[in-house]
Design a protein around this motif. Structure first.
Motif, mmCIF file in Angstrom:
data_model
loop_
_atom_site.group_PDB
_atom_site.id
_atom_site.type_symbol
_atom_site.label_atom_id
_atom_site.label_comp_id
_atom_site.label_asym_id
_atom_site.label_seq_id
_atom_site.Cartn_x
_atom_site.Cartn_y
_atom_site.Cartn_z
ATOM 1 N N THR A 1 0.829 -1.213 0.000
ATOM 2 C CA THR A 1 0.000 0.000 0.000
ATOM 3 C C THR A 1 0.858 1.256 0.000
ATOM 4 N N GLY A 2 2.124 1.101 0.273
ATOM 5 C CA GLY A 2 2.967 2.286 0.261
ATOM 6 C C GLY A 2 4.370 1.946 0.694
ATOM 7 N N VAL A 3 5.243 2.899 0.475
ATOM 8 C CA VAL A 3 6.629 2.730 0.874
ATOM 9 C C VAL A 3 6.946 3.844 1.863
ATOM 10 N N ASP A 4 7.537 3.446 2.946
ATOM 11 C CA ASP A 4 7.826 4.415 3.993
ATOM 12 C C ASP A 4 9.330 4.427 4.241
ATOM 13 N N TYR A 5 9.939 5.578 4.085
ATOM 14 C CA TYR A 5 11.384 5.675 4.295
ATOM 15 C C TYR A 5 11.660 6.209 5.679
ATOM 16 N N GLN A 6 12.645 5.611 6.315
ATOM 17 C CA GLN A 6 13.064 6.117 7.620
ATOM 18 C C GLN A 6 14.571 6.180 7.640
ATOM 19 N N PHE A 7 15.079 7.311 8.053
ATOM 20 C CA PHE A 7 16.518 7.408 8.248
ATOM 21 C C PHE A 7 16.783 7.255 9.736
ATOM 22 N N LEU A 8 17.724 6.423 10.045
ATOM 23 C CA LEU A 8 18.018 6.163 11.448
ATOM 24 C C LEU A 8 19.452 6.580 11.739
ATOM 25 N N ASP A 9 19.662 7.021 12.956
ATOM 26 C CA ASP A 9 21.043 7.292 13.340
ATOM 27 C C ASP A 9 21.611 6.037 13.987
ATOM 28 N N LYS A 10 22.806 6.173 14.529
ATOM 29 C CA LYS A 10 23.484 4.984 15.038
ATOM 30 C C LYS A 10 22.706 4.345 16.184
ATOM 31 N N LEU A 11 21.987 5.148 16.908
ATOM 32 C CA LEU A 11 21.261 4.618 18.052
ATOM 33 C C LEU A 11 19.886 4.115 17.661
ATOM 34 N N GLY A 12 19.571 4.207 16.396
ATOM 35 C CA GLY A 12 18.277 3.710 15.957
ATOM 36 C C GLY A 12 17.167 4.734 16.041
ATOM 37 N N ASN A 13 17.506 5.977 16.336
ATOM 38 C CA ASN A 13 16.474 7.009 16.377
ATOM 39 C C ASN A 13 16.165 7.482 14.968
ATOM 40 N N VAL A 14 14.913 7.766 14.757
ATOM 41 C CA VAL A 14 14.522 8.265 13.445
ATOM 42 C C VAL A 14 14.990 9.712 13.313
ATOM 43 N N ILE A 15 15.721 9.971 12.237
ATOM 44 C CA ILE A 15 16.231 11.331 12.025
ATOM 45 C C ILE A 15 15.848 11.769 10.624
ATOM 46 N N GLU A 16 16.173 12.985 10.353
ATOM 47 C CA GLU A 16 15.910 13.487 9.015
ATOM 48 C C GLU A 16 17.111 13.144 8.130
ATOM 49 N N GLY A 17 16.880 12.493 7.023
ATOM 50 C CA GLY A 17 17.988 12.064 6.185
ATOM 51 C C GLY A 17 18.442 13.167 5.252
ATOM 52 N N LYS A 18 19.706 13.056 4.846
ATOM 53 C CA LYS A 18 20.225 14.044 3.903
ATOM 54 C C LYS A 18 19.880 13.656 2.473
ATOM 55 N N THR A 19 19.786 12.363 2.252
ATOM 56 C CA THR A 19 19.555 11.889 0.894
ATOM 57 C C THR A 19 18.149 12.270 0.446
ATOM 58 N N LYS A 20 18.078 12.798 -0.760
ATOM 59 C CA LYS A 20 16.766 13.156 -1.309
ATOM 60 C C LYS A 20 16.011 11.874 -1.657
ATOM 61 N N LEU A 21 14.731 11.864 -1.330
ATOM 62 C CA LEU A 21 13.961 10.639 -1.492
ATOM 63 C C LEU A 21 13.906 10.124 -2.931
ATOM 64 N N PRO A 22 13.790 10.990 -3.932
ATOM 65 C CA PRO A 22 13.746 10.442 -5.298
ATOM 66 C C PRO A 22 14.974 9.607 -5.651
ATOM 67 N N VAL A 23 16.116 9.940 -5.034
ATOM 68 C CA VAL A 23 17.328 9.168 -5.294
ATOM 69 C C VAL A 23 17.139 7.729 -4.834
ATOM 70 N N ILE A 24 16.479 7.582 -3.693
ATOM 71 C CA ILE A 24 16.237 6.232 -3.173
ATOM 72 C C ILE A 24 15.086 5.597 -3.932
ATOM 73 N N ASP A 25 14.083 6.399 -4.166
ATOM 74 C CA ASP A 25 12.855 5.895 -4.767
ATOM 75 C C ASP A 25 13.109 5.261 -6.121
#
Lengths: 326, 754
Positions: B299-323
């Motif tokens: 039903t959808g794709v959900d991107y999460q950027f995590l830091d070393k501790l596993g916390n959700v952070i804001e990623g630097k990579t632009k989503l279309p690059v991943i998408d």
């Protein structure tokens, strides 16, 4: 290079009278054919008697000859005049060094000969060697690449050490024939003279014996084992070569450099580029497109496609398992 | 299903995920639990319409939570008795069940068949030997079993106290039975509205009311099935197998339904549709069993950027690059497939932007039966610097290293990845083997890479722009002495310049690169001085005089600008580890007439390599690699101005094996042909034996290189070789016979020849 002022051919006078007469006859003959200058290039492997032959022809000790040493790398030219006729003889160093052609020596010779015209090439080898090897072929090939194949039309093959006793059981003439045949064979292969062309390249033969122990005839002229005085004979052969109708070789920069391979086809590069683009590049791209068209998918993707359809969820394949009643 | 990717840990985590893939993986159970509890699971069990709810996989998860493995249980105090009634269990005690038996008392059970706790019918139950239960927990478990719809009744038959203080439990049951069926169909209920809570049969209903209710439920059910627009992907043969199972059995029992479920799901899971669930069986009172399947539609794709501790952070990579790296099978509307997940993982890993990637399907709370693809990404640090140092020393005349020969060397490399979040990168490295005099041999390279030249959104095309500034130093293979000659003094070719090119990826392996190169070429001798001509050692050991010119200009320094293109067609693939397919490379350097003495040239090379699968071995796990015939040909030529450093060297491990680099000559045109037969070694993995024959010739074009370096260094200009070898992974040991000299030698090499 400024040519040295030709000296009077004094050495001629020390030849026996009979020899002098025949030489004069030959010179006169040449003059009749409007040949007033004769340039002879002497080449061959080292130690075969090139310089001695030069000395014998001129009748003077113009070239230093030593039994064990090579004469150094520089070619040497001596010019002699007699009655308005100029004879230039160019002695060259041996071309072989350490079992290989010494390109440097070849280069020096070529540069020395720049802007000179070669009327006759004396290709010198010994009569008393029994075996030929690739060295001979290399020397011949080096001469060919340096001055072109045409030089072999102006060539007299000279065999030195003619006064020899052949190995047991072989007649002198038989030995001479076998030796000269094998040498000519090497020359033809080294110069790239085909069988059909052999008529154009007569490659006459002359025998020479430079040794002081050379037998003389009653006139004091040095003679070959068959009794021919060899100096007049050699000069006669030279005049035959000179008047055989072929052209003298003029050595200019172009001949030395050879054709510049960098310029060959150069003007066709745009055309070559077009061919490469339209045939090679387009061909490979077509092949890539066909790869894409019938490319194999990963196993899972192929299976997915088989089961679910090509991708667009709207046109999913209707599965046969659908319940018709439902 | 969890994919984990790290620099080195892909294989291990992949293997783990694969092993748990087929059935009842942790995630599958999580999804089904959610599905079951969220929708159909709430359906009243065994409701008159013949519905059956499955709670099958929710069990283990609960069990794991409720019964942490501990040894603190209480011994019973029944003494050595045969059996005790259930009522005698004390409510406060925690009993350990060490033995569990199930007794089938149903009509299909025959003579009271006894099965152990591994009976698949009870696989979902928390009731397991070794479990610790209080009395009420035991009751609850029994209640759960009897309310699952699979059983008419479930009772504790006997409790046998064991001498070690544990209890042995015998549970008797009777399977639920339905009408005999002869047909089976599968309905995709993914995305359907969950059914309304049904009216249940009531004991005080009249028969008429019951009939009416059943009819209503039937109609309701038919309507619901009709609204299932999407067909099941279950293929007909598998459905046929199920029909066989149904027909053979006669009456539909819980055990049969379980087998049907296992059969259908194992097909789904084996095909990689690991989120598929058989949520319900319907229509059980008719002669058709209807399996309701949720196939696991994304039903959808959900991107999460995590830091070393596993916390959700804001990623630097632009989503279309991943998408753009996701296969379309992973997008909304498609059925989730493990292969697509792996593919996404592979593609994302290839971006080398992330240190850890997880592709994780999770149940979509907002849409029943839907799968939300969660992609968790740990971004790599975009900036990195690497400094290495080393000491070099050479033995002096006495065999000992002298102080002045000690040279500090080192390299500095830096990289700035993912500039602007668009995967652009700037990388550079500077290396010198002598930091005291770095100008002597400083080599550097700075490169800027700019992908997605046609825009990140354009998925059909990916052109990458690269520009670099470089300084390289290589030993010239042109000024190399032939075999019968003393070693020639080396000539170094230094190239400094800039390069700009565009690479277009046509397929995964086929590329088209074109660009402009501007460079300055300097030729240097051993002592690092600029030299103009090659040298050779004469027989006496003295250095010969002027050899072939090293540069086009004759000054030792050339400058030139030229266009460069490379078109590679590569459709090779691995068949059990062996390369099979075709590879064709066309390379072109087109001089522009710009530079020292206006060099104008067309330098081209065409390389064709074919890998033929000789025994038509198919790809498959556990199969040996095929026998391969390799046919290779390379033509190279140059029209126009050809400096000696651009002449084609003949001989060497990638030209004609058995000879040294350039040992056969350096020419204007060359032709190489090679063939190799590779055979796998049975029983030994990754090992091949091979035999080869190669030939290379200058086509008589050595004389067309200025100064004829082939002849100057007394090289043959052509040569053949043949030999045999063994390959262990990337390592090769081969015995090659140099046909010119007729002698052989053993070589050890790393990597592939072709």
């Amino acid at each position: 290079m400024a040519a040295p002022i030709p000296r009077e051919w004094t050495g001629l006078q020390q030849f026996p009278a009979a020899t002098q007469t025949s030489l004069h006859e030959l010179l006169g003959k040449l003059k009749e054919e409007n040949v007033s200058t004769l340039t002879i290039l002497v080449m061959g492997k080292g130690g075969v008697g090139k310089s001695s032959t030069v000395n014998s022809i001129v009748g003077e000790r113009v070239a230093n000859v030593s039994a064990f040493q090579s004469e150094g790398l520089r070619p040497m030219m001596c010019s002699r005049t007699r009655a308005g006729f100029t004879l230039n003889i160019i002695d060259t160093p041996g071309l072989i060094e350490g079992g290989y052609i010494n390109e440097q020596a070849v280069e020096i010779i070529k540069r020395f000969l720049l802007e000179k015209t070669i009327d006759v090439l004396l290709y010198v080898d010994r009569l008393d060697t029994y075996r030929m090897d690739t060295l001979d072929e290399q020397v011949i090939r080096a001469i060919t690449t340096s001055f072109g194949k045409a030089i072999w039309r102006r060539t007299l093959v000279v065999l030195t050490h003619a006064q020899l006793s052949p190995p047991d059981g072989i007649e002198y003439n038989d030995f001479l024939k076998r030796r000269s045949d094998s040498l000519l064979k090497y020359i033809r292969s080294g110069a790239g003279i085909g069988k059909r062309e052999s008529a154009d390249y007569p490659l006459p033969l002359a025998l020479v014996e430079n040794s002081g122990r050379c037998k003389t005839n009653e006139n004091g002229a040095k003679i070959l084992p068959d009794g021919t005085p060899w100096i007049p004979n050699l000069m006669k052969e030279i005049t035959i070569v000179v008047s055989n109708g072929s052209k003298s070789i003029h050595v200019d920069q172009k001949l030395i450099d050879g054709p510049n391979p960098n310029n060959r086809w150069k003007k066709y590069i745009p055309l070559i580029l077009a061919v490469q683009y339209f045939f090679v590049v387009k061909g490979i791209r077509r092949a890539i497109h066909s790869d894409i068209a019938n490319g194999k998918l990963d196993d899972w993707e192929q299976r997915y496609r088989d089961l679910v359809g090509s991708g667009n969820p709207v046109d999913l394949k209707v599965s046969s398992s659908r319940n018709p009643k439902a | 299903m969890v994919f984990t990717s790290g620099a080195m840990s892909i294989s291990s985590s992949d293997a783990k995920s694969r092993s748990s893939a087929p059935r009842n993986g942790a995630l599958a159970s999580a999804i089904s639990a959610a599905v079951a509890s969220g929708g159909t699971g709430r359906r009243p069990p065994g409701s008159g319409g013949g519905f059956l709810s499955w709670l099958f996989t929710a069990g283990p998860a609960q069990a794991a939570e409720e019964n942490p493995p501990s040894r603190d249980w209480d011994a019973h105090d029944f003494g050595p008795r045969m059996t005790v009634p259930f009522e005698r269990l004390k409510g406060a005690k925690r009993y350990k069940v060490s033995e569990l038996k199930f007794l089938d008392r149903g009509p299909l059970g025959g003579d009271a068949r006894v099965t152990g706790a591994d009976d698949p019918l009870f696989e979902g139950s928390a009731l397991q030997p070794g479990g610790v239960f209080t009395r009420s927990q035991l009751l609850g478990e029994l209640e759960a079993l009897s309310s699952s719809g699979m059983f008419e009744r479930v009772n504790v038959d006997a409790i046998r106290p064991q001498p070690d203080g544990t209890l042995g439990l015998t549970v008797s049951y009777a399977e639920s039975l339905w009408a005999p069926a002869t047909r089976f169909s599968c309905v995709n209920v993914g995305g359907l509205v969950p059914p309304q809570a049904d009216e249940t049969e009531d004991d005080d209903m009249t028969l008429r009311e019951k009939m009416a209710l059943q009819r209503r439920q039937d109609q309701e059910y038919q309507r619901r099935l009709r609204s299932a627009t999407k067909p099941c992907i279950l293929p007909e043969p598998v459905r046929g197998e199920v029909v066989q199972m149904v027909r053979k059995q006669g009456r539909v029992s819980a055990r049969l339904l379980q087998r049907i479920r296992d059969h259908v799901l194992s097909w789904y899971h084996n095909e990689g549709f690991v989120c598929a669930q058989l949520v319900n069986f319907g229509n059980l009172h008719t002669d058709e069993v209807v399996g309701e399947v949720v196939e696991g539609e994304v039903t959808g794709v959900d991107y999460q950027f995590l830091d070393k501790l596993g916390n959700v952070i804001e990623g630097k990579t632009k989503l279309p690059v991943i998408d753009r790296e996701l296969p379309h099978q992973l997008r909304a509307g498609h059925i989730f497939n493990i292969g697509a997940g792996r593919q996404a993982l592979k593609n994302l890993n290839a971006l080398s932007l992330f240190s850890n990637i997880e592709v994780n399907p999770s149940p979509d709370e907002t849409k029943e039966g839907g799968v939300l693809v969660e992609i968790k990404l740990h971004e790599l640090n975009p900036k990195s610097v690497d400094v290495t140092t080393e000491w070099n020393f050479v033995p002096g005349p006495g065999g000992r290293p002298t102080l002045e020969s000690i040279q500090p060397g080192g390299s500095v490399a830096f990289e700035h990845r993912n500039i602007g979040g668009l995967n652009r990168s700037l990388a550079g490295s500077v290396t010198s083997s002598n930091l005291l005099n770095p100008q002597d041999d400083l080599s550097f390279k700075f490169e800027y890479t700019h992908p997605y030249l046609d825009g990140v959104e354009d998925r059909s095309r990916n052109r990458i722009f690269k520009t670099s500034c470089f300084n390289t130093r290589k030993l010239s293979p042109v000024f190399v002495a032939g075999p019968n000659m003393a070693d020639a003094p080396p000539i170094w070719i230094d190239r400094v310049g800039i390069k700009a090119n565009i690479t277009e990826n046509l397929t995964k392996q086929s590329t088209f690169t074109y660009g402009l190169v501007m460079e300055e070429i300097t030729t240097r001798d051993e002592s690092n001085d600029v030299c103009t001509h090659g040298l050779r050692r004469t027989a006496t050991g003295a250095l010969g005089m002027n050899g072939p010119p090293t540069t086009f200009s004759g000054t030792g320094v050339d400058r030139m600008a030229f266009l460069q293109a490379n078109l590679t067609r590569d459709n090779t693939e691995f068949v059990n580890g062996a390369t099979i397919g075709d590879r064709c490379i066309f390379q072109l350097d087109q001089g522009l007439g710009i530079g020292s003495k206006n060099p104008f040239f067309n330098r081209h090379q065409l390389t064709v390599t074919k890998f033929v699968n000789l025994n038509k071995q198919k790809n498959g796990a556990g199969k040996p690699p095929p026998a391969v015939l390799v046919a290779h040909g390379r033509y190279a030529g140059c029209v126009g101005d050809l400096p000696s450093y651009d002449a084609f060297a003949l001989g060497g491990p990638h030209s004609v094996r058995g000879y040294g680099m350039g040992e056969l000559g350096a020419s204007r045109n060359l032709l190489e042909v090679a063939t190799e037969v590779r055979l796998p070694v049975p029983m030994v993995k990754n090992t091949q034996v091979y035999a080869f024959a190669e030939h290379g010739t200058d086509l008589g074009s050595s004389k067309d290189v200025k100064g004829n370096p082939t002849e100057y260094f007394r090289r043959a200009g052509h040569g053949s070789s043949y030999g045999v070898g063994i390959k262990l992974g990337p390592l090769r040991a081969e015995y090659a016979v140099d046909h010119n000299a007729g002698t052989g030698a053993l070589f050890f090499r790393y990597g592939e020849r072709f």
